[in-house]
Design a protein around this motif. Structure first.
Motif, PDB file in Angstrom:
ATOM      1  N   ARG A 430       0.993  -1.159   0.154  1.00 23.23           N
ATOM      2  CA  ARG A 430       0.155   0.368  -0.152  1.00 23.23           C
ATOM      3  C   ARG A 430       1.047   1.199  -0.038  1.00 23.23           C
ATOM      4  N   ASP A 431       0.406   2.575  -0.863  1.00 22.45           N
ATOM      5  CA  ASP A 431       1.488   3.615  -1.254  1.00 22.45           C
ATOM      6  C   ASP A 431       2.584   2.983  -0.995  1.00 22.45           C
ATOM      7  N   GLY A 432       3.049   2.358  -2.057  1.00 28.34           N
ATOM      8  CA  GLY A 432       4.437   2.159  -2.621  1.00 28.34           C
ATOM      9  C   GLY A 432       5.118   0.730  -1.484  1.00 28.34           C
ATOM     10  N   ARG A 433       4.875   0.496  -0.059  1.00 28.87           N
ATOM     11  CA  ARG A 433       5.336  -0.208   1.239  1.00 28.87           C
ATOM     12  C   ARG A 433       4.639  -1.190   1.222  1.00 28.87           C
ATOM     13  N   VAL A 434       5.571  -2.227   1.595  1.00 30.58           N
ATOM     14  CA  VAL A 434       4.770  -4.101   1.868  1.00 30.58           C
ATOM     15  C   VAL A 434       4.135  -3.330   3.449  1.00 30.58           C
ATOM     16  N   VAL A 435       2.928  -3.855   3.459  1.00 32.65           N
ATOM     17  CA  VAL A 435       2.279  -3.664   4.465  1.00 32.65           C
ATOM     18  C   VAL A 435       2.690  -4.433   5.888  1.00 32.65           C
ATOM     19  N   GLY A 436       2.635  -5.802   5.756  1.00 30.48           N
ATOM     20  CA  GLY A 436       2.906  -7.181   6.795  1.00 30.48           C
ATOM     21  C   GLY A 436       4.321  -7.001   7.290  1.00 30.48           C
ATOM     22  N   VAL A 437       5.035  -6.816   6.441  1.00 34.31           N
ATOM     23  CA  VAL A 437       6.426  -6.812   7.257  1.00 34.31           C
ATOM     24  C   VAL A 437       7.073  -4.964   6.903  1.00 34.31           C
ATOM     25  N   ASP A 438       8.574  -5.226   7.408  1.00 30.46           N
ATOM     26  CA  ASP A 438       9.056  -4.388   7.593  1.00 30.46           C
ATOM     27  C   ASP A 438      10.797  -4.288   6.892  1.00 30.46           C
ATOM     28  N   LEU A 439      10.947  -4.190   5.478  1.00 29.63           N
ATOM     29  CA  LEU A 439      11.059  -4.961   4.388  1.00 29.63           C
ATOM     30  C   LEU A 439      13.041  -4.157   5.250  1.00 29.63           C
ATOM     31  N   PRO A 440      12.635  -2.550   5.475  1.00 27.34           N
ATOM     32  CA  PRO A 440      14.391  -2.137   5.356  1.00 27.34           C
ATOM     33  C   PRO A 440      14.675  -2.736   6.865  1.00 27.34           C
ATOM     34  N   ALA A 441      14.118  -2.722   7.660  1.00 29.45           N
ATOM     35  CA  ALA A 441      14.312  -3.458   8.829  1.00 29.45           C
ATOM     36  C   ALA A 441      15.005  -5.197   8.411  1.00 29.45           C
ATOM     37  N   LEU A 442      13.854  -5.844   7.680  1.00 25.97           N
ATOM     38  CA  LEU A 442      14.821  -7.314   7.371  1.00 25.97           C
ATOM     39  C   LEU A 442      16.510  -7.329   6.727  1.00 25.97           C
ATOM     40  N   GLU A 443      16.322  -6.095   6.062  1.00 29.44           N
ATOM     41  CA  GLU A 443      17.198  -6.249   4.988  1.00 29.44           C
ATOM     42  C   GLU A 443      18.472  -5.199   6.001  1.00 29.44           C
ATOM     43  N   ALA A 444      18.274  -4.791   6.994  1.00 32.45           N
ATOM     44  CA  ALA A 444      19.061  -4.473   7.740  1.00 32.45           C
ATOM     45  C   ALA A 444      19.664  -5.128   8.312  1.00 32.45           C
ATOM     46  N   GLU A 445      18.498  -6.817   8.965  1.00 32.31           N
ATOM     47  CA  GLU A 445      19.257  -6.775  10.025  1.00 32.31           C
ATOM     48  C   GLU A 445      19.676  -8.530   8.744  1.00 32.31           C
TER      49      GLU A 445
END
Length: 482
Positions: A430-445
């Protein structure tokens, strides 16, 4: 009391057959209720709605292998290098990979699982992949990859390892040469995987890695099990010139003829790549109802060649598009990959090999068949509510005169134009962002974990130049392979 249907006003909507202007799409309970004309033009923000795309061949890799030293290397020397990208955590890896393709307009993806993390028992790991798919919200097909021969080269690996110093030889043998699973054990494991994760959004398939890695006995067992159960099969075929040479030597009757003879060539089979398939082989694939997945960026990155997409289509083969973890810009952008496949294979004549509408409908329809998703992707009453909404105002950035929205999409669209992706009625982007997960945080981790564990393969990394040179010598000197 049930919730009211969700409604989206679309300035343009491609329903799988035609482009419609100024309509309202309504869906409820995961299904489209109606698509009806609106009384007047849709005001800004204008949306172009298309069927959700399908990443029909991928492996749910955590991060790009370029970050692990795998840039622009031939497949045969690149594959061992992927050990450095072994996922530190199955959930993180799958969630990040699936979120990236969702962000680029995909409602479904193939997970041909070739490199488990090894941190968990395999069934627990598979459950983590399924949990990641649920959290992201996309449909997946899951196939645990299997191989029982040729772990390093298309022949005797001792010819490579024996030329290395003893300590180095032991290091690489431990990393890559391991006991193979028996066909019976593999089939039983797939049954357990299906019991654990199969459902409306998860299709469990058999996943032979490829002919050069699977014995005839293993492939025959999978073919029999697929016919008996109806379970789909996903495998690589003829990706490189060296695989073509090996296939001609190992199967003089013809590699596709062999697949046909053992019963593997059927409408349950999806073949990734087929870069070096010959016209007569394409004819057999078409007659069987099997399908091919083209992977433009991956074939370029790994210097494999170009899939014969136009020729396959002319001969009646159903063709899909996949990312294979190596899109052109190394960003899992399915929209760009689809545009590239279209542009390269549409032909150089005055008349293209297909219209843009035909190509979009083809790759969505074939992709859904490959991953076991219901329907053919058409948007209409009672069909699954799987769609992608693009920013038509941004696509039509100059707004000078009326232009076909599909022309704009095939000329310009990328993941940045995706505003919403809906799967089975659920808004997953939604609005260009994945709703169910935090993609930037996943990739940072993931980056943090890889950096903290980089010493895990320090010995392999130090010895890699000599091993890589030995691999290259083998493939250059192998009769029928080099």
């Amino acid at each position: 009391m049930s919730a009211a249907p969700t409604e989206l006003a679309a300035a343009a909507l491609f329903d799988g057959a035609r482009l419609r202007s100024d309509v309202a799409l309504r869906h409820e309970g995961g299904r489209i209720v109606s698509i009806e004309p609106l009384p007047g033009p849709v005001a800004a923000p204008r949306r172009l709605v298309i069927p959700a795309l399908v990443d029909a061949h991928d492996h749910a890799r955590p991060l790009s292998t370029v970050s692990f030293g795998g840039a622009f290397t031939p497949l045969e020397t690149w594959l061992p290098r992927t050990i450095f990208a072994t996922p530190p955590d199955a959930y993180l890896a799958a969630a990040a990979a699936l979120a990236r393709v969702a962000r680029a307009g995909c409602g479904a993806a193939m997970v041909h699982y070739t490199r488990p993390s090894g941190v968990l028992p395999i069934l627990d790991e598979v459950r983590e992949v399924a949990r990641a798919a649920r959290d992201v919200g996309v449909r997946i097909a899951f196939a645990l990859a299997v191989r029982d021969m040729n772990p390093l080269v298309y022949g005797d690996e001792t010819e490579v390892l024996d030329g290395l110093p003893e300590a180095t030889r032991a290091l690489f043998r431990e990393a890559f040469v391991r006991p193979a699973m028996s066909p019976d054990a593999y089939l039983a494991l797939v049954d357990e995987i299906a019991e654990a994760i199969a459902g409306p959004l998860v299709d469990v398939q058999y996943g032979p890695a490829g002919l050069q890695w699977c014995s005839p006995g293993l492939l025959e067992a999978i073919a029999e099990a697929s016919e008996r159960t109806g379970r789909r099969v996903h495998m690589h075929l003829l990706e490189t010139e060296r695989q073509r040479a090996w296939a001609d030597r190992a199967h003089p009757e013809g590699v596709v003829t062999f697949l046909e003879r053992i019963g593997l060539l059927s409408d349950r089979l999806t073949l990734a790549h087929c870069v070096h398939a010959r016209p007569d082989e394409l004819d057999r694939i078409a007659a069987s109802g099997a399908r091919i997945v083209a992977n433009f960026g991956s074939n370029m990155h790994l210097r494999s060649g170009l899939s014969p997409v136009a020729e396959a289509r002319r001969r009646g083969v159903c063709v899909a598009v996949g990312i294979d973890g190596a899109a052109l810009d190394d960003d899992d952008d399915m929209l760009r990959e689809m545009r590239l496949a279209h542009g390269v294979h549409a032909g150089a004549g005055l008349d293209p090999n297909w219209t843009r509408a035909e190509f979009l409908a083809l790759v969505v329809r074939t992709g859904r068949a490959a991953v076991g998703a219901p329907g053919d992707g058409a948007l209409g009453p009672s069909e699954p509510a799987d769609y992608c909404a693009l920013d038509l105002d941004a696509l039509d950035r100059d707004a000078i005169m009326p232009v076909d929205p599909l022309d704009l999409m095939f000329a310009r669209a990328n993941a940045s134009h995706v505003r919403e992706v809906v799967v089975a009625g659920r808004s997953v982007v939604r609005d260009g962002r994945v709703v169910g997960v935090d993609l930037p945080a996943l990739e940072a981790e993931l980056r943090a974990r890889f950096r903290s564990q980089v010493g895990r393969y320090a010995g392999l990394d130090r010895a890699w130049p000599s091993f890589d040179a030995a691999l290259r010598r083998w493939f250059e000197g192998c009769v029928g392979c080099g």
